[in-house]
Design a protein around this motif. Structure first.
Motif, PDB file in Angstrom:
ATOM      1  N   ASP A 469      24.241  11.025  38.567  1.00 28.17           N
ATOM      2  CA  ASP A 469      24.692  11.011  37.136  1.00 28.17           C
ATOM      3  C   ASP A 469      26.307  12.009  36.903  1.00 28.17           C
ATOM      4  N   ARG A 470      26.114  13.034  37.726  1.00 22.84           N
ATOM      5  CA  ARG A 470      27.232  13.802  37.419  1.00 22.84           C
ATOM      6  C   ARG A 470      28.478  13.152  37.817  1.00 22.84           C
ATOM      7  N   ASN A 475      33.699  10.901  37.019  1.00 23.05           N
ATOM      8  CA  ASN A 475      34.816   9.989  37.503  1.00 23.05           C
ATOM      9  C   ASN A 475      34.438   8.509  36.932  1.00 23.05           C
ATOM     10  N   HIS A 476      35.250   7.908  36.149  1.00 23.68           N
ATOM     11  CA  HIS A 476      35.205   6.626  35.415  1.00 23.68           C
ATOM     12  C   HIS A 476      35.856   5.797  36.222  1.00 23.68           C
ATOM     13  N   ASP A 477      36.949   6.145  37.176  1.00 26.31           N
ATOM     14  CA  ASP A 477      37.804   5.311  38.131  1.00 26.31           C
ATOM     15  C   ASP A 477      36.726   4.577  39.171  1.00 26.31           C
ATOM     16  N   ILE A 478      37.071   3.076  38.804  1.00 23.70           N
ATOM     17  CA  ILE A 478      36.036   2.215  39.681  1.00 23.70           C
ATOM     18  C   ILE A 478      36.433   2.264  40.976  1.00 23.70           C
ATOM     19  N   PHE A 479      37.583   2.680  41.516  1.00 28.51           N
ATOM     20  CA  PHE A 479      38.078   3.032  43.053  1.00 28.51           C
ATOM     21  C   PHE A 479      37.405   4.493  43.238  1.00 28.51           C
ATOM     22  N   VAL A 480      36.375   4.306  44.324  1.00 29.42           N
ATOM     23  CA  VAL A 480      36.299   5.688  44.439  1.00 29.42           C
ATOM     24  C   VAL A 480      36.641   6.228  45.864  1.00 29.42           C
TER      25      VAL A 480
END
Length: 542
Positions: A469-470, A475-480
């Motif tokens: 969840d954290r 981190n809202h970037d789809i590229f992890v």
């Protein structure tokens, strides 16, 4: 005496027996029809000779039933509870099995396949949830992987069953293998009714005292034990949070996630559904349903030899899948999926090349090249069993937020079945019309999965659900792949330090005077996934 006097690990063992039996039945049903559709008496009785398209449809409609069953499980599972839902699914499967066993027409067989599929879809969407809600946090991942390995055991059994009965003439050669699934159905009827209901479901229904007793029985403890009290309060908090923050289906489909938007709800749902879609697009059911057909049509083996090799392959598949049990946490989900997909891509590439040469007119080494392709069919199952058999079922349960976990599991299961239907429907036609070119499709899909997982999929191993969840809040970037904390197979140190600080700051208990149960809870041995203080902080953040 309740539960025949069983408590603790033994009670969890019997819940696992019931859930594993359910998954064994799932695997048996997946594999048995592949042997049935190459049985001469079956083809003659249902007048399916030289009708490849209709054979594919009859086989694949089972998956449509499973898809609808998985979706129905979400609506039925909450009012009925986990046990009654599984018993309902088992009863529906029984009706479907009877229709298939007694079929003398394609219409009856189709109805039987769909009805059985609905029952199986209900069960496969419910059993992992029931297992997870009645197991210790540290056991959940391994137990769910074990269930999927029992799925392979059922698949292996069905291959040997159909191979053995291929030597028996007449209708018994295919009716008995279909009837054998009642062994698993009887085991389910004999175990599920007396086992404990999910304590989480009971608390959601306001039956707190009953849930507390089950929690105590599962831990072989007393309802007044500090750990039992703490766990019960944690579940009550979680249920209340889910009620306050749940998203309706119609809002979800319209992209309206309310105050859940900050935790990337839709993205997490897509990631969970994606693992299930990729599992099916890896080409596993090209061979699970049709390996005898593939070996006969593409490789050129005899009916008997194709059945024997399919049965031997299923044993290899089962043995190598055991590697995933101890390593699902050690290697991490990302590595297991990426390395396995790369191996599967290589296998299908070699299979494609080999089958191409077996189809060349006048090629002098057809027998040798055909044998080489068989070896890579076997190797494909090794990679799939290690990396893609269990993880796609586990990932949606981990990656989705608390309020979306049930919806995520239902959507993931439905995704699995609808893609399963597509693959099973097109395979006989693809083999017949495209020949060796058909296998290029699965080579390309498996190759594509490696960068997809690398770029988009965060690691979930060794993380608490609050850690995830954290991660999605921050981190809202789809590229992890650029975030080391998102992709490392070990829990990031900052999460460990944060949890320890929260425990120290909020604990009113002297660390030098903790009871054994409190100490285990504090250190996360019993329930490291749920720290109350982290949840309260998460709620405040949201």
């Amino acid at each position: 005496m309740q539960y025949f006097g069983l408590t603790g690990g033994w009670l969890t063992f019997w819940v696992t027996v019931a859930c594993a039996t359910d998954m064994t039945l799932f695997g048996y049903d997946q594999g048995v029809f592949g042997g049935v559709i190459v049985t001469p008496d079956f083809l003659n009785t249902l007048k399916l000779n030289n009708n490849t398209s209709l054979v594919g449809t009859v086989t694949a409609l089972y998956d449509i039933g499973c898809c609808f069953g998985a979706i129905a499980a979400f609506s039925l599972g909450e009012p009925l509870g986990r046990k009654k839902t599984i018993l309902l699914g088992t009863t529906i499967m029984s009706i479907g099995a009877i229709l298939q066993i007694s079929a003398f027409s394609v219409a009856q067989m189709i109805v039987g396949r769909i009805v059985a599929g609905i029952g199986n879809g209900i069960n496969t969407a419910t059993a992992p949830v029931w297992q997870g809600e009645t197991s210790k946090a540290a056991w959940r991942g391994k137990l769910i992987v074990i269930e999927m390995i029992m799925n392979i055991a059922g698949f292996s059994l069905s291959n040997w069953m159909t191979y053995g009965f291929s030597f028996v003439p007449g209708p018994i050669s295919w009716r008995f293998p279909l009837a054998f699934q009642f062994i698993f159905i009887f085991i389910l009827y004999g175990t599920v009714p007396w086992l404990p209901e999910s304590p989480r479901w009971l608390i959601a229904r306001g039956r707190v005292d009953e849930a507390n007793q089950i929690l105590a029985d599962l831990e072989a403890s007393d309802i007044h034990d500090p750990y039992i009290i703490t766990e019960s309060k944690e579940i009550q908090w979680a249920v209340e949070y889910e009620r306050e923050n749940s998203v309706r289906w119609r809002d979800l489909l319209r992209g309206k996630t309310g105050n859940q938007g900050g935790t990337c709800t839709v993205r997490r749902l897509v990631l969970g559904m994606g693992t299930q879609a990729m599992q099916q697009l890896s080409g596993i059911n090209v061979t699970s349903y049709y390996l005898p057909t593939v070996l006969i049509e593409s490789v050129g083996l005899s009916n008997s030899m194709a059945r024997l090799l399919a049965a031997c392959n299923s044993v290899s598949y089962l043995l190598f899948s055991l590697i995933g049990i101890p390593n699902v946490e050690r290697w991490g989900r990302r590595k297991m999926m990426m390395y396995a997909a790369a191996g599967q891509c290589f296998c299908y590439l070699v299979i494609t090349v080999c089958i191409r040469y077996t189809e060349l007119p006048g090629y002098p080494h057809k027998d040798e090249i055909a044998k080489a392709s068989i070896a890579f069919f076997f190797l494909y199952y090794v990679f799939f069993g290690i990396g893609w058999q269990g993880v796609p079922w586990l990932y949606p349960c981990e990656v989705n937020s608390l309020s979306m976990r049930t919806k995520g599991a239902a959507l993931g299961t439905a995704t699995n079945w609808i893609f399963n239907f597509m693959v099973v429907e097109i395979t006989p036609i693809g083999i017949e019309s495209l020949a060796w070119k058909f296998y290029i499709i699965w080579t390309l899909f498996n190759g594509a999965f490696v960068p997809i997982v690398y770029l988009f999929y965060p690691e979930t191993a060794d993380r608490s659900l609050e850690d995830l969840d954290r991660l999605f809040r921050e981190n809202h970037d789809i590229f992890v792949f650029k975030d080391k904390d998102a992709i490392h197979h070990k829990r990031p140190q900052k999460y460990v330090e944060h949890m320890e600080e929260q425990v120290r700051r909020n604990s009113s208990i002297n660390p030098n005077d903790l009871s054994e149960a409190a100490r285990k809870y504090r250190e996360g041995v019993l329930n490291k996934d749920r720290d109350s203080d982290e949840k309260m902080e998460y709620k405040a953040d949201v």
